[in-house]
Design a protein around this motif. Structure first.
Motif, PDB file in Angstrom:
ATOM      1  N   SER A  79     -57.601 -11.862  13.330  1.00 26.15           N
ATOM      2  CA  SER A  79     -57.310 -10.530  13.868  1.00 26.15           C
ATOM      3  C   SER A  79     -58.751  -9.964  14.046  1.00 26.15           C
ATOM      4  O   SER A  79     -58.906  -8.945  14.947  1.00 26.15           O
ATOM      5  CB  SER A  79     -56.633  -9.723  12.682  1.00 26.15           C
ATOM      6  OG  SER A  79     -57.754  -9.782  11.644  1.00 26.15           O
ATOM      7  N   ARG A 202     -56.249 -11.705  20.195  1.00 27.89           N
ATOM      8  CA  ARG A 202     -56.256 -11.481  18.619  1.00 27.89           C
ATOM      9  C   ARG A 202     -54.877 -11.088  17.953  1.00 27.89           C
ATOM     10  O   ARG A 202     -54.189 -10.249  18.773  1.00 27.89           O
ATOM     11  CB  ARG A 202     -57.567 -10.580  18.162  1.00 27.89           C
ATOM     12  CG  ARG A 202     -58.810 -11.124  18.684  1.00 27.89           C
ATOM     13  CD  ARG A 202     -60.038 -10.034  18.295  1.00 27.89           C
ATOM     14  NE  ARG A 202     -61.164 -10.542  19.004  1.00 27.89           N
ATOM     15  CZ  ARG A 202     -62.450 -10.045  18.495  1.00 27.89           C
ATOM     16  NH1 ARG A 202     -62.385  -8.972  17.965  1.00 27.89           N
ATOM     17  NH2 ARG A 202     -63.489 -10.620  19.199  1.00 27.89           N
ATOM     18  N   PRO A 204     -53.047  -8.687  15.520  1.00 29.57           N
ATOM     19  CA  PRO A 204     -53.251  -7.370  14.724  1.00 29.57           C
ATOM     20  C   PRO A 204     -52.497  -8.046  13.255  1.00 29.57           C
ATOM     21  O   PRO A 204     -51.522  -8.725  13.377  1.00 29.57           O
ATOM     22  CB  PRO A 204     -52.336  -6.311  15.416  1.00 29.57           C
ATOM     23  CG  PRO A 204     -52.404  -6.757  16.607  1.00 29.57           C
ATOM     24  CD  PRO A 204     -52.153  -7.976  16.725  1.00 29.57           C
TER      25      PRO A 204
END
Length: 405
Positions: A79, A202, A204
């Motif tokens: 993340s 990425r 979350p």
């Protein structure tokens, strides 16, 4: 503000420099553990702890900190990016090292060790991700083989490094050395390694998804079978690792030769990792794992017979002669059990690796502490530990194999 992905902010390193840096980062774990082994008695005396069972915690609790750290850094690296995971981990490791360096009690030292271990989980988790981000297939295998060459050498030379520091300084300067190496690695990484996970890729963090994925992993019989087997084998091995200084220097009175004996047996594990890369292509992971577990039980039973016949202390040459093939079997198991546990996870590989690594480490620590509490003037508890937990591992591997088939 530029929309250019962070991936392109810095020039990429060449292969040789990248492999060297990754090898340093992956080896930091082994160095942090094995370089401490010759110093355990000195630390106990300096901090007013004469009971060797207490100083064994300096090794075993390190794995507890890593278990927690891996759970955190698995999702964190996905993340927030690989650089954030490495650099924050390096900083936390350095803080833990300073606490150990100035510790005036064993409790304070153990707190520092847990913090160290939590921090080193960042580079440990992110290194594999960095390699996976940049290399695939045969190229990735080539990079990993170069890194493993260094990774195999570090457990062999780390106790020698620790013993050398003790010869000229005292045990606190082992932590001084850790601090220097950590700062060197951190600065090198910060200056030279670009981010390999751009912002748009990425994931979350989501508590809901974490719960759903974790439930799937923890209830998967095949994954858990291999993970439990790995935790039990590692627990028996960690019991040896944390008590090795007591075994060789207290029971067998090897003195400054302890690092040499430790290096010889560490070579067995490392050589097994190398041999496994060749053998697994021909025989497969399942067959090799079964052979290794049966071999471990046979050699452990032979050592137990010698141990019982010699009042718990067989001749040193007999001990080393049987530990060498036992640890070869352990080396075969480490890589294969982890790989077989990871096979069904697919898209959950990052979280799966974190959970598998964390759970197996959390299992190994109480096993190691339990066995280590019985070590005083006999090696019998360690040998019995390999037989009992090796047998349980064989049971769990059999269950997992049937599920996989």
């Amino acid at each position: 503000m530029s929309n250019t992905p962070e991936l392109n902010c810095k020039p990429a390193m060449g292969l040789a420099e990248f492999v060297t840096l990754m090898a340093f980062m992956t080896s930091l774990v082994a160095l942090s553990i094995d370089a401490m082994l010759p110093a355990l008695n000195q630390i106990g005396l300096a901090l007013g702890t004469e009971d060797p069972h207490q100083t064994h915690l300096i090794v075993s609790l390190f794995f507890f900190g890593m278990a927690i750290g891996q759970l955190f850094y698995g999702p964190f690296a996905d993340s927030k990016g690989r650089r954030a995971a490495v650099l924050s981990g390096v900083i936390i490791f350095a803080i833990g090292t300073v606490i150990c360096l100035v510790a005036n009690s064993l409790t304070m030292l153990l707190v520092g060790r847990v913090i160290q271990a939590f921090g080193v989980s960042g580079p440990r988790v992110a290194t594999l991700a960095l390699i996976r981000d940049q290399y695939q297939g045969n190229a990735m295998a080539r990079v990993m083989s170069f890194i493993m060459m260094v990774f195999i050498l570090v457990p062999m030379i780390a106790p020698i490094i620790g013993q050398t520091v003790l010869t000229f300084f005292n045990w606190r300067h082992i932590f001084s050395l850790f601090l220097v190496i950590t700062l060197f690695i951190g600065i090198w990484f910060y200056q030279r390694q670009p981010e390999t996970l751009p912002i748009e890729r990425r994931k979350p963090f989501s508590w809901k998804q974490l719960v759903i994925s974790s439930k799937y992993i923890l209830t998967h019989i095949q994954v858990m079978g291999y993970t439990l087997a790995m935790g039990m084998i590692f627990g028996a091995f960690l019991a040896y690792l944390s008590t090795s200084q007591t075994i060789f220097q207290t029971i067998y009175q090897t003195g400054n030769l302890f690092p040499a004996y430790f290096a010889l047996l560490a070579f067995s594990v490392g050589f097994a990792s190398f041999a496994n890369g060749i053998l697994v292509v021909r025989h497969g992971m399942k067959k090799l794992s079964n052979w290794a577990l049966v071999g471990l039980l046979i050699f452990s039973a032979l050592l137990l017979c010698l141990t019982v016949n010699q009042n718990g202390v067989p001749p040193l040459w007999q001990l080393v002669s049987l530990l060498f093939p036992m640890f070869f079997c352990v080396g075969i198991l480490f890589g294969n059990l982890n790989s077989m546990a990871m096979q069904p996870l697919g898209e959950m590989a990052g979280l799966g690796a974190a959970i598998i690594g964390s759970l197996s480490s959390l299992m190994s620590v109480p096993i190691a502490i339990f066995i280590g509490d019985y070590i005083s003037h006999s090696i019998t508890p360690v040998v019995i530990g390999f037989i009992v937990f090796g047998g349980l591992s064989l049971l769990f591997v059999s269950i997992a194999n049937r599920q996989a088939d």
